[in-house]
Write an enzyme that holds these catalytic residues in place. Structure first.
Site, short mmCIF file in Angstrom:
data_model
loop_
_atom_site.label_atom_id
_atom_site.label_comp_id
_atom_site.label_asym_id
_atom_site.label_seq_id
_atom_site.Cartn_x
_atom_site.Cartn_y
_atom_site.Cartn_z
CB SER A 162 -0.89 0.00 1.25
OG SER A 162 -0.08 0.18 2.40
CG ASP A 187 -3.44 -3.14 -2.11
OD1 ASP A 187 -4.28 -3.36 -3.00
OD2 ASP A 187 -3.65 -3.33 -0.89
CG ASN A 245 -3.16 -5.92 5.08
OD1 ASN A 245 -2.14 -6.36 5.61
ND2 ASN A 245 -3.51 -4.66 5.20
CB THR A 246 -7.41 -7.56 8.14
OG1 THR A 246 -7.58 -6.33 7.44
CG2 THR A 246 -7.80 -7.36 9.59
N GLY A 267 -10.38 -7.48 0.25
CA GLY A 267 -11.03 -7.74 1.53
C GLY A 267 -11.19 -9.23 1.81
N GLY A 268 -10.14 -10.00 1.51
CA GLY A 268 -10.20 -11.46 1.66
C GLY A 268 -10.34 -11.95 3.10
CG HIS A 328 -10.14 -3.02 2.17
ND1 HIS A 328 -10.40 -1.91 1.40
CD2 HIS A 328 -9.46 -3.88 1.38
CE1 HIS A 328 -9.90 -2.09 0.18
NE2 HIS A 328 -9.33 -3.28 0.14
N GLY A 329 -10.85 -5.21 6.02
CA GLY A 329 -10.94 -5.37 7.47
C GLY A 329 -11.97 -6.43 7.84
CG ASN A 371 -6.05 -7.99 -3.03
OD1 ASN A 371 -5.65 -8.77 -3.88
ND2 ASN A 371 -6.19 -6.70 -3.26
P1 13P Z 1 -8.22 -7.33 4.17
O1 13P Z 1 -7.38 -6.40 4.98
O2 13P Z 1 -9.65 -7.24 4.51
O3 13P Z 1 -7.70 -8.71 4.19
O4 13P Z 1 -8.13 -6.80 2.65
C1 13P Z 1 -6.90 -6.73 1.99
C2 13P Z 1 -7.01 -5.99 0.71
O5 13P Z 1 -8.00 -6.06 0.02
C3 13P Z 1 -5.86 -5.18 0.28
O6 13P Z 1 -6.12 -4.48 -0.88
#
Ligand code: 13P
Length: 287
Positions: free
Chosen positions: A49, A84, A231-232, A208-209, A177-178, A229
């Site tokens: 990001s 990203d 991340n969280t 937002g996986g 996301h999150g 994707n």
């Molecule tokens: P999450 O943080 O919900 O997993 O989403 C990650 C994302 O989509 C990064 O672009």
């Protein structure tokens, strides 16, 4: 060697599996994801990001670190280094820094300006062998404590942006996301099917996986999603493992924690999480 994400995602779309994009924040995360991809013989996308790029002292630092680490760890699976949610300026900075893939998020521009900027960036990226992702329909998330509902993309708008020549497309289908709120209605497969129908073979991207139930992930892949994707979820397991280590009191006899030992449990937790996702997404042994 770092590669564009185009070939790996075309193959994933064709083979009905998805490649994970895992966001990186520091050396430990990068190392954990690269080693896991190699162990799983899976292609992988490292997402950066703009905020993470800034934290790591700029995109040049990130690109140089990832390239050197990929080489020194002897990684042979395909790895793409991807911006990203990039701004227009951020895309140019990453192109210059040596990224192999960019996402241009022009959804906040008036449509004519979004089209003009996307067209320009598609040409620049393709001339240099980079892949490019675009987004249609805002992907919701937490803002000032309010969790916004994920917007659903207009399939005709998706077709219009896909026709500009982008390599893969993120379409909002109720994803955010999150963490998802308890009353989340789930992904809109009606929207996904309509978008898939309009854009032909283009690999679709699910942002937002984190927190999407496994059966919905699998259904999304069957409807054209080839990049997911995450991340969280990595942040959560990293936090949990680090907290447990601190609470166990493993410091150096009151002199503090050895930073390498302190980060080791989080590193292992990210490796396990990435492996779990690669298995779920079906990308194991697809390198
Ligand atoms: P999450 O943080 O919900 O997993 O989403 C990650 C994302 O989509 C990064 O672009």
């Amino acid at each position: 060697m770092l590669v564009s994400a185009k070939e790996m995602l075309d193959k994933a779309r064709e083979g009905k599996y998805a490649v994970g994009q895992f966001n990186i924040n520091n050396l430990e995360w990068t190392k954990a994801i690269l080693l896991t991809a190699q162990e799983c013989n899976s292609p992988v996308i490292l997402g950066v990001s703009e905020g993470a790029g800034k934290y790591m002292t700029g995109f040049k630092t990130v690109a140089e670190m990832v390239k050197a680490m990929d080489e020194s760890l002897g990684i042979t699976v395909p790895v793409a280094l991807h911006l990203d949610h990039g701004s227009y300026e951020g895309c140019y900075k990453c192109i210059k820094a040596g990224f192999t893939s960019i996402m241009f998020d022009g959804s906040h521009f008036p449509i004519e300006e979004n089209i003009a900027k996307t067209t320009e960036l598609v040409n620049v990226a393709h001339n240099l062998g980079l892949s490019i992702e675009a987004e249609v329909g805002a992907i919701g998330g937490e803002e000032d404590g309010v969790i916004g509902k994920g917007e659903c993309a207009d399939p005709n708008e998706c077709k219009m942006i896909a026709d500009l020549g982008v390599d893969f497309l993120a379409a909002g289908i109720g994803n955010i996301h999150g963490k998802y709120p308890a009353n989340w209605e789930g992904l809109s497969f009606e929207t996904l099917a309509a978008v898939n129908e309009k854009v032909g073979d283009m690999p679709l991207v699910l942002h937002g996986g984190t927190g999407i139930p496994d059966d919905q992930i699998k259904k999304a892949i069957s409807l054209g999603v080839a990049k997911i994707n995450v991340n969280t979820e990595c942040q959560l397991v990293f936090q949990e493992a680090t907290r447990a280590y601190i609470e166990a009191g493993k410091d150096l006899q009151g002199k503090g924690f050895d930073p390498r030992k302190l980060l080791a449990p989080g590193f292992e937790a990210i490796k396990a999480k990435v492996k779990e996702k690669m298995e779920l997404f079906g990308s194991v042994n697809k390198a």
